[in-house]
Design an enzyme around this catalytic site. Structure first.
Site, mmCIF file in Angstrom:
data_model
loop_
_atom_site.group_PDB
_atom_site.id
_atom_site.type_symbol
_atom_site.label_atom_id
_atom_site.label_comp_id
_atom_site.label_asym_id
_atom_site.label_seq_id
_atom_site.Cartn_x
_atom_site.Cartn_y
_atom_site.Cartn_z
ATOM 1 N N ALA A 111 43.700 48.848 51.207
ATOM 2 C CA ALA A 111 42.238 47.975 50.850
ATOM 3 C C ALA A 111 41.186 48.252 50.816
ATOM 4 O O ALA A 111 40.282 49.439 51.038
ATOM 5 C CB ALA A 111 42.258 47.069 52.596
ATOM 6 N N LEU A 180 43.593 51.385 54.733
ATOM 7 C CA LEU A 180 42.007 51.512 53.626
ATOM 8 C C LEU A 180 42.495 52.295 52.166
ATOM 9 O O LEU A 180 43.314 53.581 52.734
ATOM 10 C CB LEU A 180 41.158 51.675 54.093
ATOM 11 C CG LEU A 180 40.560 51.700 55.825
ATOM 12 C CD1 LEU A 180 39.164 51.523 56.513
ATOM 13 C CD2 LEU A 180 39.847 50.057 55.073
ATOM 14 N N CYS A 181 42.469 52.001 51.171
ATOM 15 C CA CYS A 181 42.620 52.911 50.230
ATOM 16 C C CYS A 181 42.445 53.884 50.126
ATOM 17 O O CYS A 181 42.574 54.634 50.194
ATOM 18 C CB CYS A 181 41.954 52.005 49.128
ATOM 19 S SG CYS A 181 41.714 53.609 47.405
ATOM 20 N N PHE A 182 40.994 54.138 51.063
ATOM 21 C CA PHE A 182 39.997 55.036 51.114
ATOM 22 C C PHE A 182 40.296 56.396 51.300
ATOM 23 O O PHE A 182 40.183 57.352 51.486
ATOM 24 C CB PHE A 182 39.007 55.261 50.955
ATOM 25 C CG PHE A 182 38.223 55.010 49.776
ATOM 26 C CD1 PHE A 182 37.732 55.601 48.775
ATOM 27 C CD2 PHE A 182 37.903 53.287 49.662
ATOM 28 C CE1 PHE A 182 37.192 55.680 47.546
ATOM 29 C CE2 PHE A 182 37.449 53.213 48.499
ATOM 30 C CZ PHE A 182 36.359 54.124 47.327
#
Lengths: 288, 132
Positions: A111, A180-182
């Protein structure tokens, strides 16, 4: 030899999540046939101009779109579920995130909280480079864009490079994946170092392949979000020389800089486009 | 005829189908070893439901690997009669054996002549060599 591609470059206005995703999905649906006149919206003159430009050549078409979001919004990877927000280690201690709007992407990955960041999409039809034969991702497209951005960041004075390492997800470990993608790390992600020597992911991308082409989404993190200050953006890292340091609305236009880097990277990979049609979608009502 | 790569038919998009001449009309479908290698690290897979009708060339599922979502296409049309139970939670099976242990769905073929339009093993190997 394949004809040089032509390119439609779209600079878009901030939009709500569902509209942002619908435009990218429509681009993916139509780029192979070149039927993109709908981008002209209700401006008939613009539609005619675009239709005329599209009709003069049979060269393959690439669409590149740069955009932001009209309110902080989560975009979830294709296989993610919003319920995971309250379960994953990186987000479960932040219940306020559950109040944010969210939208599902067609692309994979984790996400993204679209707040103080820049989003891009590249839509490439089958027939460009080796896309027609492969299955899965096109690493060459990831690498070209990410390498171009990392190189540009170094030219600005930041210590940045491709991660080339992985906390890679696997089928066996996916239950413990960060939401989360990051917080995820794959070898092609762009990472930059802060003044204290800690590394931060600042650019991540994901793809979706269909029969007629490939969509690559990416997010370039400029500043931390107030909704989730734990993820730092470029402007939070320190060490950026003038004229940067302004963040959104500041002196340095990250939007223009990012567009230049992405377009340069695509030209480096696929050849300088035969022709470019630039379309500013701001204040334009696009019928999707 | 046994389920071995040499006995399968293929789509250029790397799905295989095994259709034994046993009168059942049931075909087994999966993705090739080449596809699994290309996909590299399989993370998620979505498969259809039993009973669903599918056309030849139609998408029957999706697979995610290294942040890319890719469709999987059915080489034949018909009714889906079986889904490989639990395979989406054991995708590593496809890495070790994408054929016998790694099959994905079974389809009651509506038109056996569709098999004639598919690549045989030699043609598929030639395609791999041309594009490799």
């Amino acid at each position: 030899m394949m004809a040089k591609p032509r390119m439609v470059v779209l600079e878009d206005t901030p939009r709500l999540g569902p509209e942002n995703m619908a435009i990218d999905e429509r681009l993916l649906q139509d780029v192979a046939t070149g039927d993109l006149a709908w981008l002209g919206g209700q401006d008939h003159a613009q539609c005619d101009r675009l239709r005329s430009w599209l009709s003069v050549s049979d060269s393959p078409l690439i669409a590149v779109r740069f955009y932001t979001w009209s309110e902080p919004t989560f975009s979830l990877g294709h296989f993610q579920r919003i319920e995971q927000l309250g379960q994953a280690e990186d987000t479960r201690e932040h219940p306020s995130l559950g109040a944010l709007p969210w939208v599902q992407r067609k692309t994979g990955g984790g996400a993204i909280l679209h707040d103080r960041e820049l989003t891009y999409s590249i839509v490439v039809p089958i027939g460009i480079e080796s896309l027609s034969f492969s299955k899965g991702h096109s690493e060459i497209l990831y690498r070209a864009v990410h390498h171009g951005v990392a190189e540009g960041l170094r030219a600005l004075g930041l210590d940045a490079k491709l991660s080339e390492s992985c906390n890679c997800l696997s089928n066996a470990s996916k239950a413990s994946d960060p939401f989360l993608c990051f917080h995820r790390r794959t070898p092609v992600d762009v990472i930059a170092w802060d003044e204290h020597g800690a590394d931060h992911k600042v650019l991540g991308s994901a793809q979706r392949r269909v029969k007629t082409g490939l969509l690559q989404h990416g997010s370039f993190l400029i500043e931390k979000s107030r909704a989730y200050p734990g993820l730092l953006g470029l402007e939070d890292l320190g060490g950026l020389p003038a004229p940067s340091g302004g963040g959104f609305g500041g002196k340095f236009d990250w939007g223009d800089w990012f567009q230049d880097r992405v377009l340069l990277a695509i030209a480096g990979l696929l050849g300088r486009p035969e022709d470019v049609f630039r379309l500013n979608l701001r204040e334009r009502s696009v019928r999707i | 005829m046994t389920l071995q790569p040499e006995n399968l038919k293929y789509l250029p998009s790397h799905e295989w189908v095994y259709a034994p001449q046993d009168g059942s009309g049931i075909a087994t479908i999966g993705i090739s070893a080449f596809a699994v290698a290309e996909l590299n690290d399989l993370v998620y897979m979505a498969l259809p439901k039993v009973g669903q009708q599918i056309e030849a060339g139609q998408e029957f599922g999706e697979v995610e690997s290294v942040k890319a979502v890719s469709p999987m296409y059915s080489p034949v049309g018909g009714q889906i009669v079986e889904i490989h139970d639990g395979i989406v939670d054991r995708l590593e099976t496809l890495n070790s054996d994408p054929y016998v242990q790694g099959w994905l769905i079974k389809v009651k073929i509506s038109d056996p002549s569709q098999l004639d339009g598919l690549l045989d093993y030699a043609a598929y190997q030639k395609l791999l060599a041309q594009n490799g």
